[in-house]
Design a protein around this motif. Structure first.
Motif, PDB file in Angstrom:
ATOM      1  N   ASN A 144      45.514  36.930  37.818  1.00 17.45           N
ATOM      2  CA  ASN A 144      45.107  36.978  36.406  1.00 17.45           C
ATOM      3  C   ASN A 144      43.752  37.613  36.186  1.00 17.45           C
ATOM      4  O   ASN A 144      43.443  38.092  35.096  1.00 17.45           O
ATOM      5  N   TYR A 145      42.918  37.650  37.260  1.00 17.28           N
ATOM      6  CA  TYR A 145      41.545  38.115  37.026  1.00 17.28           C
ATOM      7  C   TYR A 145      41.457  39.610  36.737  1.00 17.28           C
ATOM      8  O   TYR A 145      40.428  40.083  36.280  1.00 17.28           O
ATOM      9  N   ARG A 146      42.541  40.355  36.992  1.00 13.98           N
ATOM     10  CA  ARG A 146      42.531  41.752  36.555  1.00 13.98           C
ATOM     11  C   ARG A 146      42.362  41.855  35.038  1.00 13.98           C
ATOM     12  O   ARG A 146      41.989  42.910  34.530  1.00 13.98           O
ATOM     13  N   ARG A 147      42.691  40.784  34.343  1.00 13.94           N
ATOM     14  CA  ARG A 147      42.575  40.812  32.874  1.00 13.94           C
ATOM     15  C   ARG A 147      41.306  40.158  32.357  1.00 13.94           C
ATOM     16  O   ARG A 147      41.162  39.953  31.157  1.00 13.94           O
ATOM     17  N   VAL A 148      40.398  39.789  33.227  1.00 19.23           N
ATOM     18  CA  VAL A 148      39.052  39.470  32.743  1.00 19.23           C
ATOM     19  C   VAL A 148      38.523  40.763  32.118  1.00 19.23           C
ATOM     20  O   VAL A 148      38.526  41.810  32.780  1.00 19.23           O
ATOM     21  N   PRO A 149      38.095  40.727  30.854  1.00 21.33           N
ATOM     22  CA  PRO A 149      37.634  41.974  30.223  1.00 21.33           C
ATOM     23  C   PRO A 149      36.574  42.688  31.058  1.00 21.33           C
ATOM     24  O   PRO A 149      36.607  43.913  31.188  1.00 21.33           O
ATOM     25  N   ALA A 150      35.666  41.934  31.648  1.00 25.48           N
ATOM     26  CA  ALA A 150      34.598  42.548  32.433  1.00 25.48           C
ATOM     27  C   ALA A 150      35.148  43.271  33.662  1.00 25.48           C
ATOM     28  O   ALA A 150      34.639  44.324  34.055  1.00 25.48           O
ATOM     29  N   ILE A 151      36.190  42.735  34.278  1.00 23.14           N
ATOM     30  CA  ILE A 151      36.771  43.377  35.455  1.00 23.14           C
ATOM     31  C   ILE A 151      37.587  44.601  35.032  1.00 23.14           C
ATOM     32  O   ILE A 151      37.514  45.660  35.663  1.00 23.14           O
ATOM     33  N   ALA A 152      38.324  44.462  33.945  1.00 19.75           N
ATOM     34  CA  ALA A 152      39.076  45.616  33.439  1.00 19.75           C
ATOM     35  C   ALA A 152      38.115  46.736  33.023  1.00 19.75           C
ATOM     36  O   ALA A 152      38.402  47.921  33.222  1.00 19.75           O
ATOM     37  N   ARG A 189      28.102  44.409  38.924  1.00 19.14           N
ATOM     38  CA  ARG A 189      28.012  43.054  39.472  1.00 19.14           C
ATOM     39  C   ARG A 189      28.744  42.098  38.533  1.00 19.14           C
ATOM     40  O   ARG A 189      28.603  42.205  37.314  1.00 19.14           O
ATOM     41  N   PHE A 190      29.466  41.169  39.110  1.00 22.51           N
ATOM     42  CA  PHE A 190      30.267  40.246  38.305  1.00 22.51           C
ATOM     43  C   PHE A 190      30.308  38.880  38.958  1.00 22.51           C
ATOM     44  O   PHE A 190      30.295  38.761  40.175  1.00 22.51           O
ATOM     45  N   ASN A 191      30.412  37.855  38.111  1.00 21.72           N
ATOM     46  CA  ASN A 191      30.588  36.483  38.592  1.00 21.72           C
ATOM     47  C   ASN A 191      31.463  35.745  37.589  1.00 21.72           C
ATOM     48  O   ASN A 191      31.125  35.667  36.407  1.00 21.72           O
ATOM     49  N   LEU A 192      32.560  35.189  38.066  1.00 21.32           N
ATOM     50  CA  LEU A 192      33.521  34.535  37.177  1.00 21.32           C
ATOM     51  C   LEU A 192      32.911  33.379  36.379  1.00 21.32           C
ATOM     52  O   LEU A 192      33.402  33.044  35.304  1.00 21.32           O
ATOM     53  N   GLU A 193      31.856  32.776  36.894  1.00 16.08           N
ATOM     54  CA  GLU A 193      31.214  31.695  36.140  1.00 16.08           C
ATOM     55  C   GLU A 193      30.594  32.227  34.842  1.00 16.08           C
ATOM     56  O   GLU A 193      30.258  31.458  33.954  1.00 16.08           O
ATOM     57  N   ARG A 194      30.420  33.532  34.752  1.00 14.41           N
ATOM     58  CA  ARG A 194      29.932  34.182  33.528  1.00 14.41           C
ATOM     59  C   ARG A 194      30.941  35.272  33.156  1.00 14.41           C
ATOM     60  O   ARG A 194      30.606  36.436  33.082  1.00 14.41           O
ATOM     61  N   LEU A 195      32.161  34.878  32.907  1.00 14.36           N
ATOM     62  CA  LEU A 195      33.253  35.870  32.885  1.00 14.36           C
ATOM     63  C   LEU A 195      33.182  36.860  31.734  1.00 14.36           C
ATOM     64  O   LEU A 195      33.852  37.901  31.766  1.00 14.36           O
TER      65      LEU A 195
END
Lengths: 361, 361, 361, 361
Positions: free
Chosen positions: C129-137, C261-267
């Motif tokens: 599902n994390y491919r759909r984190v806006p920041a990752i996309a 840089r990314f961290n899911l705790e700040r998605l």
């Protein structure tokens, strides 16, 4: 008050940082030892004169042997390119001088061994100055006090971004004969000394070195995975291709008692998550390590009047002088510098063989 | 299981946020009350149908009075432009409906007073949803538990950046007749409700309103200085010209026990500096307010699986239903909404007169 | 409007997350496909009933084969423990159902291969599902647009802190027979899918697995060093002993064009340093990925009205339905899930052999 | 090379900061002016000797008039308690000395006026050292270059936390006769000088002063709202009860072109949100203001080798010497110091009267 007559060998960036330390240590550290900037040695006579005048060095010489030969020199400080460390430091030690040496201690374990051997009867220091970052010294204290509990993970990275800059290809840092290697000798050694300081010996490791620029003979990046003697595991990374990071010497430690996080770009700060806080109160604390009860900092200014890069050199020198005066133990000395070289050698061997490699101890 | 038949009035952004809350509350809150999305009212018949179909509203009407007149409606939720709140909410309350109303409660203190009066015998809620941000609810708990000690400073700012966008000049939010004012009614009221929740009554204030765009009749920015009943002092700021800030509803509180800091753009976080920690350990903690022991959050996901904007509406509704079911007290109700209006009125008067103005209580 | 009759298999945490996605997708995604929550399967009849009632599932069954056998089920969603994925998904695919499957796809490459094989003629999705984190996309978009230039370093870590909690030892996640492994299958697979998405194939790797708790048969931590097909190098780390980190799924990428840089705790945030900015302006930008022009986010709320964990599931499903409707390509499907398994298998083999291991492709 | 014989008056914390600046300026600034530390004046003969010896002052005197009377003193630096500034600086100026003076310039506008008058023919400097924080100087440059566009908001706060500490009640900073006031003269003046530097003149203001500790005659906190000549509005706040903040001298500026944010506790950083970036790329940049093209910094170390509090004094002095040498204009001089006093006086009057008060210009 005892006078300490210093000869500084080196007129580059480190020469400036050390000059500043010799000039400033008496202002911030209360010591009966009076440092006298007696002799500055370097190969470029013209710029040497300018530097001596600016930084208050009484005399200059273009031959480093002057420093060894003169009887009125008590301390020799080696801030020359890496490949000269061993010869010069050994000569100085044999002449009975106190010897300070820039990092890395030497190009090889054999050289480092010989330096330790030669310097058995003289006080020594290796300029792994980051041990005197207040935040790192405070991290060491928290760990020693058991606040982190059992350590599980120790990860560290040193990222700079000037690797793609071809204009620096001619400098000694890009020449294996003078620098030993690329980021391994330059940046990884800082990570290793800090790791030894905070987390103890490394048992074995597996490494990978990478040169991104075609034709270069040095490593642009160096990655390693290691097992520590205390049972923790870790990853190291040193790179000049960490675009976006300027001087990001960083570590992150996880133990049963919490987390510590540091980045040299924010050297006045230490991040600490205390797992012993009640669950609802837990969060990473951003500690400004500038309290009068913190290590190192109180020598300088008032709380929250932050310090910078140069202060780590002043503090290293200040504590070294204090040890000289009182007979207290001082670290990092040449033996500590040797310990770094042994891990470095194992990791470099591993990066060639592709195998897990044990650190010789 | 008791059924609660809901009529929602409003088809804008708030209509969507409330629809979502009605749809989701039963998934996350364990309540014997079954919410039924019975009727959706709005003026634009076409889009109303689309919205009803998308959000599962059983019926629609283009006349809000249908909601009042129908006997099978238990709860009326007013999500209409500000100037319609009073008339509609009073009619609904007089018809014996439970009444929920978007903020601000009304355009004037007189209207808000009349609403409180009309609703004396029905349960009410004002959608000051941010009281249910877990971090804000946790801040309230820390303050109530005395962790902040004596409060010295309570400062808050709500900064958005769309003020320069002239394309929004035709919307009801830019029309004083419908919105009451600009940022004062829109953003400042949020700050005031949170301040009342966390720091109690305001005694007096001096304010300054500013319109940056020539020809506009609403306030683009609103600044105030206030004295609280508890002896603390504070500054408020609401602006749509806070370029660089998107939805920065923030506060910073200093008390003898420490500091609390919050920003809605990071709604899962609360920053807390605990002055009772030993000096060397003190630092601002970044608490991810997602523990199973934190308020609000446990209704949703597992620790550190963060929530967003919409959850504050679900949680407000969830707690309102719980109060309906158990007879527990619920805030913010219409009286709380009135308290906000009284401070707002004093500050707006002050911004016209240029004088310190006492809040009528 | 086409109706899609769904059977969900699983009543745990993922069952809840998927139920929410099925309930919410029609609210936020404009699709002609109407999702009907037809059947919920799970082994505990009592709690199954409660869950079905809360989340609006029309029927329940304690036998997952019901979902396969019923002709009126169009889509089977497998949210069961890892060891059941292959058998169930293969049965569903053979019965002609659309198949969604939780990650990791399978316990072995062989199983994953068989799943791909069985599902050749049905649409599939793996819930990375994390491919759909806006920041990752958005990171993917920046990389695709060449903003990062040549990638040098791709590092990722997933740190959680519940490893020391012995009360969870009895759960299926701690049992190799059901979970496959510890953090490797659970957390590392997320890192690998994101790496494949952002940085492409991995060529070879060297890994180290570590169990901190005596007697445990699963890995508590897993470290790896890898070489990517694009010439970049990287380090991965997955651990449940990252005390101080709650759900820190993070990556850091350095390329000639800058850093991400990314961290899911700040998605909702993506950090971006653009090396093409003038030197004096360069700094890491903290981008709140909530603009109407950002990927994923516009389906939900207005700018800076942040979203949370659950929205990544809704968005994955929303895009899958869009692909179903339009015939567009969708990723990650079973083939993508298989690609993750191949890297995982190589790294796990490496962690046993102690040797660099090539990824079978 | 011209010699500048300096007399420093003051042996407190500022005496130390200035001594360091005099000792270090020649190391980092390339100037033909050679600073000689000739005379140190202070009232406590014993500690004076220690300080002179540590910082290399050639002679000492317990009578500040010695500095005025001696012909061989070229520059008098006044680092005495506030109430002595006017008398001493006027005497020094009348004796033809170059005069440097700690901030605030004076206790009253009348005194400051007299100081400006007396010093018309001698070079002067007020030690508002924060203008030489690289990040603040860079902010000034960005604003001057139009990067911020039209300024809408200029807000600033200086928060310290030692207010509750009763042990400091006996110091001169807590005595209105010597300090003038509490946080207004001490901290607010810093905010005002920076505001003048970055955003220009203040037209009028309304202020509130607050004493939290019963019996104290100084202000513990001071709040103000102001209108700037350029049409922007702002809030100021100075407090020693900002528990959790140690030395948080901060500002936040919003203009049509973006946002700037600064905090002295992170003095090497400037936060900049550029509204001219494409919407999807916008985010607050954390700029480490240590590039060789940034102002101030290049005098010290290499990029990202950060500097600290003391460097702002060295830089102020370095630029002053450069102006002395070249005849360039220098700010802040006594006129700039007077401009601060005028705003301060208006705000203090306002805090007594409770009325908006115009700044006399």
């Amino acid at each position: 008050m005892r006078e300490l007559r210093v000869a500084l060998l080196g007129q580059g960036f480190m020469g400036k940082a050390h000059s500043n330390a010799f000039a400033q240590v008496g202002h911030f550290y209360d010591t009966p030892i009076r440092v006298r900037r007696t002799l500055l040695c370097g190969r470029d006579a013209d710029s040497l004169q300018v530097m001596a005048s600016r930084w208050g060095w009484e005399e200059t010489s273009t031959d480093w042997r002057t420093a060894i030969d003169r009887k009125d020199i008590d301390l020799v400080d080696v801030a020359l390119p890496n490949h000269l460390h061993a010869e010069v430091a050994i000569a100085a030690a044999r002449a009975g001088k106190i010897v300070l040496c820039e990092k890395p201690l030497a190009l090889t374990v054999a050289d480092a061994d010989a330096m330790v051997d030669a310097a058995q009867r003289v006080p020594t220091m290796v300029w792994y100055n980051y041990r005197r970052v207040p935040a790192i010294a405070f991290a060491a204290q928290l760990i020693k006090d058991g606040r982190l509990g059992t350590i599980f993970h120790y990860d560290a990275a040193y990222r700079q971004q000037w690797g793609p800059d071809r204009s620096r290809d001619g400098t000694w840092k890009m020449d294996p004969a003078q620098a030993g290697s690329g980021v391994a000798d330059d940046l990884l050694t800082h990570l290793l000394d800090t790791a030894l300081y905070l987390n103890g010996p490394v048992v074995e490791g597996i490494a990978l070195r990478k040169t991104f620029v075609p034709g270069r003979t040095i490593d642009d990046a160096f990655l390693a995975q290691v097992k520590f003697a205390n049972g923790s595991v870790g990853q190291f990374q040193a790179t000049r291709f960490g675009i976006g990071c300027r001087n990001a010497n960083s570590f992150q430690i996880h133990g049963s008692g919490g987390m510590l996080r540091f980045n040299l770009e924010r050297l006045n700060h230490l991040e600490f998550a205390d797992a012993n806080d009640p669950a609802v109160d837990q969060g990473t604390r951003d500690i400004l390590v500038t309290d009068m009860k913190h290590p190192v900092f109180p020598h300088f200014w008032r709380p929250a009047h932050i310090i910078g890069y140069e202060h780590t050199f002043i503090a290293a020198l200040g504590e070294f002088l204090h040890a000289l005066d009182t007979g207290a133990e001082f670290h990092p000395d040449f033996r500590d510098g040797l310990a770094v070289q042994k891990i470095l050698a194992a990791l470099q061997a591993s990066s060639s063989s592709g195998h897990w490699t044990t650190v010789a101890n």
